[in-house]
Write a protein that holds these residues in place. Structure first.
Motif, short mmCIF file in Angstrom:
data_model
loop_
_atom_site.label_atom_id
_atom_site.label_comp_id
_atom_site.label_asym_id
_atom_site.label_seq_id
_atom_site.Cartn_x
_atom_site.Cartn_y
_atom_site.Cartn_z
N GLY A 51 0.81 -1.20 0.00
CA GLY A 51 0.00 0.00 0.00
C GLY A 51 0.85 1.26 0.00
O GLY A 51 2.08 1.20 -0.12
N ILE A 52 0.20 2.40 0.13
CA ILE A 52 0.86 3.71 0.14
C ILE A 52 0.38 4.49 1.35
O ILE A 52 -0.81 4.51 1.66
CB ILE A 52 0.54 4.48 -1.16
N VAL A 53 1.31 5.12 2.06
CA VAL A 53 0.98 5.87 3.26
C VAL A 53 0.77 7.34 2.92
O VAL A 53 1.60 7.96 2.25
CB VAL A 53 2.10 5.74 4.31
N LEU A 54 -0.36 7.90 3.38
CA LEU A 54 -0.65 9.32 3.22
C LEU A 54 -0.55 9.99 4.58
O LEU A 54 -1.25 9.61 5.52
CB LEU A 54 -2.06 9.53 2.65
N VAL A 55 0.32 10.99 4.69
CA VAL A 55 0.55 11.66 5.97
C VAL A 55 0.49 13.18 5.76
O VAL A 55 1.11 13.69 4.82
CB VAL A 55 1.92 11.30 6.56
N ARG A 56 -0.23 13.85 6.63
CA ARG A 56 -0.32 15.31 6.55
C ARG A 56 0.93 15.93 7.15
O ARG A 56 1.21 15.77 8.33
CB ARG A 56 -1.56 15.81 7.27
N ASP A 57 1.69 16.62 6.36
CA ASP A 57 2.94 17.23 6.81
C ASP A 57 2.64 18.39 7.76
O ASP A 57 1.85 19.27 7.44
CB ASP A 57 3.72 17.74 5.60
N GLY A 58 3.29 18.36 8.93
CA GLY A 58 3.10 19.43 9.89
C GLY A 58 1.86 19.30 10.73
O GLY A 58 1.65 20.07 11.67
N GLY A 59 1.00 18.33 10.41
CA GLY A 59 -0.22 18.19 11.19
C GLY A 59 -0.38 16.80 11.75
O GLY A 59 -0.83 16.61 12.87
N GLY A 60 0.02 15.80 10.98
CA GLY A 60 -0.10 14.42 11.44
C GLY A 60 1.05 14.03 12.35
O GLY A 60 2.13 14.59 12.31
N ASP A 61 0.79 13.06 13.19
CA ASP A 61 1.79 12.49 14.08
C ASP A 61 2.48 13.55 14.92
O ASP A 61 3.71 13.60 15.03
CB ASP A 61 2.84 11.71 13.28
N GLY A 62 1.68 14.43 15.50
CA GLY A 62 2.24 15.43 16.41
C GLY A 62 2.97 16.57 15.71
O GLY A 62 3.70 17.32 16.35
N GLY A 63 2.78 16.71 14.41
CA GLY A 63 3.40 17.81 13.70
C GLY A 63 4.90 17.68 13.56
O GLY A 63 5.61 18.68 13.42
N ARG A 64 5.41 16.48 13.57
CA ARG A 64 6.86 16.30 13.54
C ARG A 64 7.44 16.41 12.13
O ARG A 64 8.64 16.46 11.95
CB ARG A 64 7.24 14.95 14.14
N GLY A 65 6.59 16.40 11.10
CA GLY A 65 7.12 16.44 9.76
C GLY A 65 7.29 15.05 9.18
O GLY A 65 7.10 14.04 9.85
N ILE A 66 7.67 15.00 7.92
CA ILE A 66 7.74 13.74 7.18
C ILE A 66 8.99 12.94 7.50
O ILE A 66 8.96 11.71 7.58
CB ILE A 66 7.65 14.01 5.67
N GLY A 67 10.14 13.61 7.70
CA GLY A 67 11.39 12.89 7.93
C GLY A 67 11.33 11.90 9.07
O GLY A 67 11.66 10.71 8.90
N PRO A 68 10.91 12.30 10.27
CA PRO A 68 10.82 11.36 11.39
C PRO A 68 9.85 10.22 11.13
O PRO A 68 10.05 9.10 11.63
CB PRO A 68 10.35 12.24 12.56
N ILE A 69 8.79 10.49 10.40
CA ILE A 69 7.82 9.44 10.08
C ILE A 69 8.47 8.38 9.20
O ILE A 69 8.34 7.18 9.43
CB ILE A 69 6.58 10.05 9.41
N LEU A 70 9.18 8.83 8.18
CA LEU A 70 9.89 7.88 7.31
C LEU A 70 10.94 7.11 8.10
O LEU A 70 11.12 5.91 7.89
CB LEU A 70 10.53 8.63 6.14
#
Length: 213
Positions: A51-70
């Motif tokens: 599948g493909i992950v969709l993440v809101r940058d700056g809003g999802g996962d505590g607003g940490r941004g995409i780098g930490p999520i990856l």
């Protein structure tokens, strides 16, 4: 577009239940299967295999941004493509997300045709993406073992400099360069200079810039 069967799964990650519900309705209407998660920890509790992950940058996962999520996905060995989302994508944020490893960056509200196009292109390259990310992380892990001086020697080696030329650039003796070079080769598991340079390229960054930053 209702009724189309794309047979792709989109994993929507966001702390806001309303946001998740809105995006889920839209992607269902577009014919995708959808899974929703409150945060990346919930996604990784039972890691999806496709599948493909969709993440809101700056809003999802505590607003940490995409780098930490990856990074969190990679740490668990989850090599799924990621699409970043934002209300008003800014050039700097887009560049940062793509450099971190996101494969696309879409504006909200989602444009159905644009999302379908992005998913179709990413799906074609999913296997190659996973392999590329594995190689990148493996190479970066090897580079992390190097001392600053060993990294400098590798940087100059990548530019085709001889030991004597590197010695002049670093104001050290050729013998010292040889020692740093030998240690560097052992640490990254390279048998010859070309292999060391290839690993540096696979790591995806200039170690001199990394040190300066």
């Amino acid at each position: 577009m209702r009724g189309m069967e794309h047979k792709h799964t989109l994993h929507i990650v966001h702390t806001c239940s309303r946001f998740r519900a809105e995006q889920a309705r839209q992607v269902f209407d577009l014919g995708f299967h959808c899974e929703v998660y409150d945060d990346v920890a919930e996604l990784l509790a039972t890691p999806p295999e496709r599948g493909i992950v969709l993440v809101r940058d700056g809003g999802g996962d505590g607003g940490r941004g995409i780098g930490p999520i990856l990074a969190a996905l990679e740490e668990k060995g989850v090599w799924l493509p990621v699409i970043a989302l934002a209300d008003d994508p800014q050039p700097a944020a887009v560049v940062a997300a793509i450099r971190a490893g996101a494969l696309d960056y879409l504006a909200l509200p989602l444009d159905g045709a644009r999302l379908c196009q992005s998913v179709a292109l990413i799906a074609q390259e999913a296997a190659a993406y996973g392999m590329a990310r594995r190689k990148l992380i493996a190479a970066r892990n090897r580079m992390a073992a190097l001392s600053p001086r060993e990294r400098e020697v590798l940087d100059w080696l990548a530019e085709g400099r001889s030991n004597k030329m590197i010695a002049r650039e670093l104001a050290i003796s050729p013998r010292t360069v040889e020692i740093h070079r030998a240690n560097m080769m052992v640490k990254i598991g390279a048998n010859h200079a070309s292999e060391a340079v290839r690993l540096r390229i696979e790591a995806g960054f200039d170690t001199r810039l990394a040190l300066a930053g």
